[in-house]
Design a protein around this motif. Structure first.
Motif: not given
Length: 414
Positions: A77-95
């Motif tokens: 499970i990868g966790y990304t901090s909330p800094d930035g846009s949600l859409k960008r974070n979701q895409s980056l987090s998934k990769k």
């Protein structure tokens, strides 16, 4: 009266031996991986990436090559901090989490991965979690972040825009956001405990209660050359620690039957319509030896038709007066039961001819010879046989006193 209800008892073979015990282990942890800005690839030379990955890879590699262990579940499970846009974070987090998963599992074989339940998930941590962490630390800047969350009604992108303009921006970005950039892992594996014969021997001496069912059975097999009394004791002991060990119960019951110490309680918990035929046969033999004919009779309906069950089926037939059917089994056997069945079928001449040539010198055999001789009017031989039977076993006289076949001979017996 003298029919021998003492058939062959059968051991269960190793197909019914208990399998090695399987233990399940759950492990979880975190990897502190570094990613370059706006990149999802993992560069092992960055930060502690190589060191962090190496620890988990080593564990997974050991699971992959150890035949006694099986990986059953693996979650990343990868966790990304909330800094930035949600859409960008979701895409980056998934990769990023996919990159982490591939980096972690590169040491596993295809077979191991295919048999495991695999779960990969990416999560963008909400701003609310950052606020709660700051609140727990009693930071005054937490109130400023809460106001931003409330003013934007929780809109992720708006909070990300406002946070950069807060007085506490530096504390949030350097101290709190890094906490929410992480990779968690969880894995579960099964392990078959395998001890050598020497280890089993040593554990038995140290604390036998720690032996698993398969190990206890292995110890029993190692003691195959023990005396009958020792084996009986060892099998009873195995059942004390492992009451569900059917092979131990069956082979104990068979051993007791063979030594005429039948115990009808041992196999009762295992008697079902689907239990092995050996279990049914041994229980019926125990009932016969204990003269519990009614219980043996009731079990007949559970018996499958096979070469092994034909003997107890013949006993049941004899018990219920189906002498011809019983004789079909015994007709080619040199045993006392054949003579008894011939007498039951009124084939007295054949019975006498067979029994006087039978190589058996027991009191019961002489008793049956006396009956056969008397029915064939060989009175002198009948008296001699009866005398010899009583000399061998004086208690047999009581049986003759109520036996119409021999009662008239007792006046010639001293």
């Amino acid at each position: 009266r003298k029919f021998v209800y003492d058939g062959v008892s059968y051991d269960l073979d190793e197909r019914y031996a208990p399998q090695q015990e399987i233990f399940t282990f759950n492990e979880k942890g975190e990897l502190n991986l570094s990613f370059r800005p706006e990149r999802h690839e993992i560069y092992e030379q960055d930060g502690n990436n190589r060191q962090e990955l190496s620890k988990l890879r080593k564990i997974l590699k050991e699971l992959d090559v150890d035949e006694s262990k099986t990986l059953t579940d693996l979650s990343v499970i990868g966790y990304t901090s909330p800094d930035g846009s949600l859409k960008r974070n979701q895409s980056l987090s998934k990769k990023r989490v996919q990159s982490a998963f591939e980096a972690i599992t590169q040491v596993l074989s295809r077979k191991t991965l295919e048999q495991a339940e695999v779960h990969v998930e990416n999560i963008v941590v909400p701003w609310d979690s950052v606020y709660k962490a700051m609140e727990r630390d009693s930071l005054p800047e937490a109130e400023e972040l809460l106001n931003a969350i409330q003013r934007t009604r929780g809109n992720h992108d708006d909070i990300s825009w406002l946070y950069r303009r807060m007085k506490g921006n530096d504390i949030i970005s350097k101290k709190y956001l890094p906490r929410f950039r992480k990779v968690e892992y969880f894995y579960r594996y099964n392990e078959r405990r395998t001890l050598t014969d020497d280890e089993i021997n040593n554990l038995y001496k140290k604390d036998k209660s720690q032996l698993t069912a398969s190990e206890y059975w292995r110890y029993v097999c190692l003691k195959k050359d023990d005396s009958v009394a020792q084996r009986i004791q060892l099998l009873k002991e195995a059942l004390h620690y492992h009451p569900d060990l059917m092979i131990a119960a069956n082979n104990l019951a068979a051993l007791l039957n063979r030594t005429h110490q039948a115990d009808t309680t041992i196999l009762k918990p295992f008697i079902t319509p689907s239990c092995p035929e050996e279990v049914l046969i041994n229980q019926m033999i125990a009932y016969f030896q204990c003269r519990n004919f009614d219980a043996a009779n009731k079990m007949k309906s559970l018996l499958p038709v096979s070469g092994k069950t034909s003997e107890v089926e013949a006993m049941v037939a004899a018990l219920n007066g189906y002498y011809e059917k019983a004789y079909e089994y015994y007709k080619d056997k040199d045993c006392l039961n054949k003579a008894i069945l011939l007498l039951c079928l009124k084939r007295n001449k054949a019975a006498y001819e067979f029994v006087r040539n039978l190589d058996e010198t027991s009191a019961d055999a002489d008793y049956v010879r006396a009956i056969a001789a008397n029915r064939n009017n060989d009175i002198s031989a009948a008296i001699d046989y009866l005398k010899r039977a009583i000399r061998t076993n004086p208690e047999i006289r009581k049986t003759a006193e109520v036996d119409g076949d021999l009662l008239d001979l007792l006046e010639f017996i001293d």
